[in-house]
Design a protein around this motif. Structure first.
Motif, PDB file in Angstrom:
ATOM      1  N   GLU A 244       0.793  -1.203  -0.033  1.00 31.53           N
ATOM      2  CA  GLU A 244       0.049   0.186  -0.194  1.00 31.53           C
ATOM      3  C   GLU A 244       0.717   1.092   0.270  1.00 31.53           C
ATOM      4  OE1 GLU A 244      -2.441  -0.441   3.356  1.00 31.53           O
ATOM      5  OE2 GLU A 244      -3.857  -1.934   2.569  1.00 31.53           O
TER       6      GLU A 244
ATOM      7  N   GLU B 247       2.398   1.749  -3.487  1.00 31.71           N
ATOM      8  CA  GLU B 247       1.006   2.071  -4.534  1.00 31.71           C
ATOM      9  C   GLU B 247       0.813   3.648  -4.104  1.00 31.71           C
ATOM     10  OE1 GLU B 247      -2.177  -0.258  -3.719  1.00 31.71           O
ATOM     11  OE2 GLU B 247      -1.084  -2.142  -5.008  1.00 31.71           O
ATOM     12  N   ALA B 248       0.726   4.006  -3.001  1.00 26.36           N
ATOM     13  CA  ALA B 248       0.577   5.568  -2.606  1.00 26.36           C
ATOM     14  C   ALA B 248       1.680   6.562  -3.112  1.00 26.36           C
ATOM     15  CB  ALA B 248       0.449   5.633  -1.077  1.00 26.36           C
TER      16      ALA B 248
ATOM     17  N   ALA C  87       3.641   5.606  -5.673  1.00 29.99           N
ATOM     18  CA  ALA C  87       3.543   5.650  -7.315  1.00 29.99           C
ATOM     19  C   ALA C  87       2.308   6.687  -7.512  1.00 29.99           C
ATOM     20  CB  ALA C  87       3.370   4.241  -7.671  1.00 29.99           C
ATOM     21  N   ALA C  88       1.286   6.614  -6.792  1.00 26.98           N
ATOM     22  CA  ALA C  88       0.357   7.504  -7.174  1.00 26.98           C
ATOM     23  C   ALA C  88       0.686   9.013  -7.165  1.00 26.98           C
ATOM     24  CB  ALA C  88      -1.034   7.231  -6.461  1.00 26.98           C
ATOM     25  N   ALA C  89       1.420   9.223  -5.823  1.00 28.45           N
ATOM     26  CA  ALA C  89       1.898  10.514  -5.670  1.00 28.45           C
ATOM     27  C   ALA C  89       2.811  11.132  -6.764  1.00 28.45           C
ATOM     28  CB  ALA C  89       2.530  10.720  -4.358  1.00 28.45           C
ATOM     29  N   GLU C  90       3.650  10.113  -7.242  1.00 31.28           N
ATOM     30  CA  GLU C  90       4.445  10.580  -8.418  1.00 31.28           C
ATOM     31  C   GLU C  90       3.841  10.894  -9.830  1.00 31.28           C
ATOM     32  OE1 GLU C  90       7.495   7.822  -8.791  1.00 31.28           O
ATOM     33  OE2 GLU C  90       8.511   8.166  -6.814  1.00 31.28           O
ATOM     34  N   ALA C  91       2.649   9.914  -9.940  1.00 32.55           N
ATOM     35  CA  ALA C  91       2.115  10.422 -11.160  1.00 32.55           C
ATOM     36  C   ALA C  91       1.207  11.428 -11.171  1.00 32.55           C
ATOM     37  CB  ALA C  91       1.120   8.822 -11.368  1.00 32.55           C
ATOM     38  N   GLY C  92       0.649  11.665 -10.118  1.00 30.02           N
ATOM     39  CA  GLY C  92      -0.191  12.889  -9.909  1.00 30.02           C
ATOM     40  C   GLY C  92       0.615  14.132  -9.963  1.00 30.02           C
TER      41      GLY C  92
END
Length: 229
Positions: free
Chosen positions: A218, A221-222, A224-229
């Motif tokens: 988790e 994933e968090a 990775a999501a922060a980097e993508a955003g």
């Protein structure tokens, strides 16, 4: 009347003749076992066999993974088991009880907090003063509760005292104070799982190992999501 019958007969004959004429020598009647239908059945059978083979391979892989996980847990339990008490110092170097208690008093007066020196813990245990070691752990966790390694250290001490239930409560406290620190939480869960594995609680141990992996996943994933955003 006869004419009508003749006409009726002619009608039926015409229908038969008309139906028969729809199949000429150049256009034979369709067969239920045409090459197309046979090919389709063969393909479906081959797909079914392939699917069954995949299921068997997946089951085998799952069994092998379960065995590997059990072996890894056993290895981790062996590596993380509490260390044995150190051997008694040579004659003339044995620390006296009053010296051990004096050092414990100095440690209790320290205001910095942090981990407890294991050698002092061993000496207090040998001197028959585990309650002093417990007091030291209580004081340190009160001053620096965010150091999860301190709670884990206390848990190992209680396990050495034979109090597994108290050790479990201390691991829960470590998790409570590691909120928002996924790596620290995962490490506490892993150490707790090793303790349960050593106690023969394999189901509980597996659940704790799974929780540790989920915490790390988790967190990844968090991130990775922060980097993508």
């Amino acid at each position: 009347g006869g004419g009508g019958g003749g006409a009726g007969g002619g009608g039926v004959g015409g229908m038969i003749s008309s139906s028969s004429s729809s199949y000429s020598s150049s256009s034979p009647p369709p067969s239920l076992f045409s090459s197309e239908s046979v090919d389709a059945e063969v393909a479906a059978y081959a797909a079914l066999r392939k699917a069954k083979a995949k299921v068997k391979a997946a089951e085998k892989e799952m069994k092998e993974a379960a065995i590997a996980n059990a072996m890894a847990a056993a290895a981790a339990a062996e590596l993380m088991s509490p260390p044995p008490l150190p051997p008694a110092p040579p004659a003339g170097r044995v620390r006296a009880t009053d010296e051990t208690l004096r050092e414990a008093g100095i440690a209790l007066r320290e205001k910095s907090g942090g981990l407890v020196e294991w050698q002092l813990v061993w000496d207090l245990m040998r001197a028959g003063r585990p309650e002093t070691a417990r007091e030291l752990f209580y004081q340190r966790t009160t001053r620096t509760p965010s150091i999860t390694g301190l709670w884990e250290q206390w848990a190992r001490f209680e396990l050495l005292q034979g109090d597994a239930e108290r050790a479990r409560g201390l691991y829960r406290a470590a998790l409570l104070h590691a909120e928002g620190q996924p790596r620290a939480r995962a490490e506490s869960l892993r150490k707790w799982a090793v303790m349960e594995f050593g106690a023969g609680e394999t189901t509980t141990s597996a659940g704790l190992f799974e929780r540790a992996l989920n915490v790390l996943q988790e967190a990844a994933e968090a991130a990775a999501a922060a980097e993508a955003g």
